[in-house]
Design an enzyme around this catalytic site. Structure first.
Site, PDB file in Angstrom:
ATOM      1  N   LYS A   1     -12.245  -7.111  -6.250  1.00 53.29           N
ATOM      2  CA  LYS A   1     -13.186  -6.001  -6.444  1.00 53.29           C
ATOM      3  C   LYS A   1     -12.483  -4.757  -6.942  1.00 53.29           C
ATOM      4  CE  LYS A   1     -13.304  -5.024  -1.481  1.00 53.29           C
ATOM      5  NZ  LYS A   1     -14.114  -5.130  -0.281  1.00 53.29           N
TER       6      LYS A   1
ATOM      7  N   LYS B   1      -7.040 -14.302  -8.894  1.00 53.35           N
ATOM      8  CA  LYS B   1      -8.266 -14.232  -8.107  1.00 53.35           C
ATOM      9  C   LYS B   1      -9.146 -13.057  -8.549  1.00 53.35           C
ATOM     10  CE  LYS B   1      -9.566 -13.640  -3.358  1.00 53.35           C
ATOM     11  NZ  LYS B   1      -9.140 -13.221  -2.050  1.00 53.35           N
TER      12      LYS B   1
ATOM     13  N   LYS C   1       0.827  -1.211   0.000  1.00 51.84           N
ATOM     14  CA  LYS C   1       0.000   0.000   0.000  1.00 51.84           C
ATOM     15  C   LYS C   1       0.856   1.254   0.000  1.00 51.84           C
ATOM     16  CE  LYS C   1      -4.471  -1.445   1.795  1.00 51.84           C
ATOM     17  NZ  LYS C   1      -5.508  -1.225   2.824  1.00 51.84           N
TER      18      LYS C   1
END
Ligand code: TRP
Length: 333
Positions: free
Chosen positions: A200, A197, A115
């Site tokens: 979202k 995978k 991040k």
């Protein structure tokens, strides 16, 4: 553990854009856990602000996330469903735990490294101590099991280390939690890159089917799903695209892979993809209808938030004051 019953806790980021991967891989199992555990599911808005949020979006998504979880089958009578910022003990315990967490430990967290690379202009202290707030979420309820995806396992391990460290100084302070990886949950892959995978936050909207997508969108996305150059509906490791579609179809229809192979023997990918799209859209229709109903009644959602926060606070208060006492904070009743 509180009393006789084991505790299960999980946090969910307030992002309304949940995918069929979240649904089939996690949320459907969440509902089952309430049979066995005392379950707490928390919308973690305080975690969300470690990256910049638009306030109106954050507010809307907080409602949406709660509504979506309820629409997916989490009964507020059987699960404590609430919003993190409404239970101040989360932030308070996080401070105390900060004083038992090492700089070096936090520096090694892979999510922090990822991040901070992604948000290089905003590497704030909250992003760094994110796992401590998560540990507070978990330890506040003397949690036994934490259902998480593989990406959060390292944070739960850190939580265990913190709990063990504190228990050595102050015996029996915290239950040491176990991460719980879903066994029955299916891993749903991206429609565009079926070895990855379904996520979202995927930039490619065609790769992801959202729980709230309408029927036309769902069918269009499945039509474009990447398969292979054969024309055979068969479950196999070297056919990741077709196998992923079979998994989705199986989850929504209850049919097993043999049955699906027989059903589509001699048929092409076009027919198969349409069937997967229709099964998905039909299965999601009641969830979407329930979601719309819940979102139309903000007052009822707020009443649930209030009730959930009150339930959660009852347990949170007990743990926090126990720890404050052990630490030597003066307590006046
Ligand atoms: N960090 C988790 C995620 O991004 C969300 C979360 C916050 C959580 N607190 C938690 C998960 C406590 C499990 C337990 O998915």
């Amino acid at each position: 553990m509180f009393g006789e019953q084991k505790v299960c806790f999980s946090g969910v980021q307030p992002s309304g854009n949940l995918t069929i991967g979240n649904y089939l891989g996690a949320i459907k199992n969440f509902a089952e856990y309430s049979e066995k555990y005392k379950t707490f599911y928390c919308v973690v808005d305080e975690h969300a602000i470690t990256v910049r949020q638009n306030p109106a979006d954050l507010r809307r998504r907080t409602y949406e996330t709660l509504a979506l979880y309820m629409a997916c089958g989490l009964d507020p009578e059987k699960n404590t469903l609430y919003v993190q910022s409404m239970v101040h003990e989360h932030a308070e315990l996080a401070w105390l735990l900060n004083c038992f967490t090492m700089f070096g430990e936090l520096s090694r967290m892979t999510q922090f490294k990822d991040k901070s690379a992604k948000h290089a202009d905003n590497i704030n202290a909250g992003l760094f101590t994110y796992p401590v707030l998560m540990a507070a979420d978990i330890l506040l309820f003397q949690t036994d099991v934490v259902p998480v995806g593989i990406d959060q396992k390292q944070h739960v391990e850190l939580c265990r280390d913190i709990a063990n460290r504190i228990n050595q100084i102050y015996p029996d302070m915290f239950t040491v939690p176990e991460p719980m990886m879903a066994k029955s949950g299916k891993k749903i892959m991206s429609l565009a890159e079926p070895t990855k995978k379904m996520s979202k936050s995927d930039e490619n909207a065609n790769a992801v089917v959202y729980i709230l997508d309408d029927k036309d969108t769902i069918i269009r996305k499945f039509k474009r799903a990447v398969t292979d150059s054969e024309a055979e509906i068969r479950f196999s490791e070297d056919k990741p695209g077709v196998s992923n579609l079979m998994t989705i179809y199986s989850c929504f229809t209850g049919k097993n892979y043999d049955e699906i192979e027989r059903e589509f023997a001699g048929k092409g990918y076009g027919d198969f993809k349409l069937a997967v799209g229709e099964a998905t859209a039909d299965s999601l229709a009641p969830v979407q209808a329930r979601f719309a109903e819940l979102m139309a009644d903000k007052a009822a959602l707020e009443a649930q938030m209030k009730r959930g926060a009150e339930e959660a606070s009852y347990y949170a208060r007990r743990t926090l004051s126990k720890f404050q006492k052990k630490l030597g904070f003066v307590q006046i009743r």
